[in-house]
Design a protein around this motif. Structure first.
Motif, PDB file in Angstrom:
ATOM      1  N   ARG A 123       0.808  -1.224   0.000  1.00 35.03           N
ATOM      2  CA  ARG A 123       0.000   0.000   0.000  1.00 35.03           C
ATOM      3  C   ARG A 123       0.838   1.268   0.000  1.00 35.03           C
ATOM      4  NH1 ARG A 123      -3.185   1.724   3.415  1.00 35.03           N
ATOM      5  NH2 ARG A 123      -2.278   0.838   5.310  1.00 35.03           N
ATOM      6  N   ALA A 127       4.226   0.310   5.199  1.00 38.22           N
ATOM      7  CA  ALA A 127       3.049  -0.552   5.320  1.00 38.22           C
ATOM      8  C   ALA A 127       3.466  -1.978   5.666  1.00 38.22           C
ATOM      9  CB  ALA A 127       2.243  -0.541   4.023  1.00 38.22           C
ATOM     10  N   GLU A 186       3.382  -0.566   9.756  1.00 30.78           N
ATOM     11  CA  GLU A 186       2.043  -1.103   9.954  1.00 30.78           C
ATOM     12  C   GLU A 186       2.102  -2.599  10.236  1.00 30.78           C
ATOM     13  OE1 GLU A 186      -1.885   0.366   7.796  1.00 30.78           O
ATOM     14  OE2 GLU A 186      -0.817  -1.101   6.573  1.00 30.78           O
ATOM     15  N   ARG A 187       2.976  -3.289   9.482  1.00 33.82           N
ATOM     16  CA  ARG A 187       3.168  -4.719   9.688  1.00 33.82           C
ATOM     17  C   ARG A 187       4.633  -5.082   9.463  1.00 33.82           C
ATOM     18  NH1 ARG A 187      -0.537  -8.060   5.853  1.00 33.82           N
ATOM     19  NH2 ARG A 187      -0.098  -6.296   4.466  1.00 33.82           N
ATOM     20  N   ARG A 207       1.837  -1.169  18.432  1.00 35.84           N
ATOM     21  CA  ARG A 207       0.625  -1.028  17.607  1.00 35.84           C
ATOM     22  C   ARG A 207      -0.640  -1.391  18.384  1.00 35.84           C
ATOM     23  NH1 ARG A 207      -0.840   0.636  13.239  1.00 35.84           N
ATOM     24  NH2 ARG A 207      -1.393  -1.264  12.131  1.00 35.84           N
ATOM     25  N   HIS A 210      -3.696   1.179  18.141  1.00 33.83           N
ATOM     26  CA  HIS A 210      -4.148   1.622  16.821  1.00 33.83           C
ATOM     27  C   HIS A 210      -5.505   0.985  16.501  1.00 33.83           C
ATOM     28  CE1 HIS A 210      -0.316   3.510  15.226  1.00 33.83           C
ATOM     29  NE2 HIS A 210       0.031   3.043  16.413  1.00 33.83           N
ATOM     30  N   THR A 211      -6.227   1.612  15.605  1.00 33.96           N
ATOM     31  CA  THR A 211      -7.602   1.159  15.327  1.00 33.96           C
ATOM     32  C   THR A 211      -7.775   0.584  13.924  1.00 33.96           C
ATOM     33  OG1 THR A 211      -8.197   3.418  14.632  1.00 33.96           O
ATOM     34  CG2 THR A 211      -8.581   2.826  16.949  1.00 33.96           C
ATOM     35  N   ASP A 212      -6.709   0.491  13.148  1.00 38.80           N
ATOM     36  CA  ASP A 212      -6.824  -0.056  11.795  1.00 38.80           C
ATOM     37  C   ASP A 212      -6.887  -1.580  11.843  1.00 38.80           C
ATOM     38  OD1 ASP A 212      -3.899  -1.144  11.269  1.00 38.80           O
ATOM     39  OD2 ASP A 212      -3.714   0.809  12.274  1.00 38.80           O
ATOM     40  N   SER A 213      -7.026  -2.183  10.680  1.00 37.80           N
ATOM     41  CA  SER A 213      -7.229  -3.639  10.605  1.00 37.80           C
ATOM     42  C   SER A 213      -5.967  -4.440  10.884  1.00 37.80           C
ATOM     43  CB  SER A 213      -7.763  -4.012   9.212  1.00 37.80           C
ATOM     44  OG  SER A 213      -6.881  -3.563   8.192  1.00 37.80           O
ATOM     45  N   ALA A 215      -3.847  -3.696  13.530  1.00 40.66           N
ATOM     46  CA  ALA A 215      -3.390  -3.293  14.857  1.00 40.66           C
ATOM     47  C   ALA A 215      -3.124  -4.517  15.733  1.00 40.66           C
ATOM     48  CB  ALA A 215      -4.425  -2.392  15.521  1.00 40.66           C
ATOM     49  N   SER A 219      -0.246  -7.102  13.536  1.00 41.86           N
ATOM     50  CA  SER A 219       0.802  -6.256  12.975  1.00 41.86           C
ATOM     51  C   SER A 219       2.092  -7.023  12.717  1.00 41.86           C
ATOM     52  CB  SER A 219       1.095  -5.074  13.916  1.00 41.86           C
ATOM     53  OG  SER A 219       1.594  -5.541  15.161  1.00 41.86           O
TER      54      SER A 219
END
Length: 286
Positions: A123, A127, A186-187, A207, A210-213, A215, A219
């Motif tokens: 992305r 990321a 992110e990961r 992480r 965090h509230t993303d998918s 988290a 991660s």
């Protein structure tokens, strides 16, 4: 005759010719019949090569679905057999023509005996980080640990040391990098080696809110080292531009009897070459 009928029906559905069916019956089933008898059995069973063909659109959809997955590595004979196994009645020539129409690039790659590259997507920067160890110099007492950003291919760290299996050491590389860039990815993707456990826990801790998918525990991603595409590509570059020189040099020492692989010899290699490999090898190709 029911057993013979079943055999004829099976080999007919597998698109064997009459000559091939007769040969298989004689060789594998010790059943010898004439061509006329075989044709009479096929007629009685309703087996006609030019009738009851599957719809062309159905065959087209099947071939396209196969090519989107592992079928892209196979030729028309293999795809034809897959079609028959799925209950599709079609000739090999029809499958061959459809493949040539929908996947001309794959046809040329298979003809040249070349593998199709896997498509990699990411992305954006940070990321996904790819982390792994390089063990080609481990025989001589030197191990390399590296991490690369999947989107930009920026090398986040590339460190040569006496080991790359110490979880605390790998964690120190991670913490140093996170501190320098003022953030974590992110990961992270790595193999299941014990050296990655501390980094896994640190990444999930950083992480956790965090509230993303991706988290928390999502991660950090585990997978086979050989399938870690970005870092594996980097190891190939490292070997071509640097590591192969050191491998050949140390192999010469070994061939000449100056390196036996014992503790003292490994320590001498580390003392003489570790800093050179770090400066000239790992950082020179960045």
């Amino acid at each position: 005759m029911s057993d013979l009928d079943d055999l004829v029906r099976l080999y007919f559905r597998l698109s064997f010719s009459n000559k091939e069916i007769l040969a298989i019956l004689a060789h594998s089933h010790q059943t010898i019949i004439s061509v006329r008898t075989l044709k009479r059995i096929c007629k009685r069973l309703g087996l006609f090569r030019r009738k009851n063909q599957s719809d062309l659109e159905e065959v087209m959809v099947f071939v396209q679905q196969e090519i989107m997955t592992s079928g892209q590595m196979q030729g028309y004979r293999w795809l034809h057999l897959r079609a028959v196994q799925c209950g599709i009645v079609v000739s090999q020539d029809t499958v061959r023509r459809i493949i040539k129409l929908v996947d001309p690039q794959g046809v040329e790659l298979r003809r040249a005996r070349r593998l199709r590259r896997r498509q990699y997507t990411c992305r954006g920067p940070n990321a996904l980080w790819h982390m792994d160890g390089y063990d080609k110099l481990k025989l001589y007492g030197i191990a390399i640990s590296g991490c690369i950003d999947g989107f930009s291919r920026y090398v986040l760290w590339m460190e040569a040391y006496v080991t790359n299996n110490d979880p605390k050491l790998i964690a120190s590389y991670f913490l140093k990098t996170v501190s320098c860039i003022n953030g974590c990815p992110e990961r992270i993707r790595a193999d299941r080696g014990t050296e990655n456990r501390c980094v896994e826990q640190m990444q999930m801790f950083l992480r956790r809110n965090h509230t993303d998918s991706f988290a928390g525990d999502k991660s950090f991603v585990y997978g086979r080292s050989t399938a870690n595409q970005r870092i594996e590509g980097w190891w190939a570059t490292l070997r071509k531009q640097s590591a192969q020189f050191w491998m050949s040099l140390f192999q010469t020492f070994q061939d000449d009897g100056h390196f036996t692989g014992d503790f003292l010899d490994q320590n001498l290699i580390q003392f003489c070459f570790l800093n050179l490999i770090q400066v000239k090898g790992c950082t020179h190709v960045l």
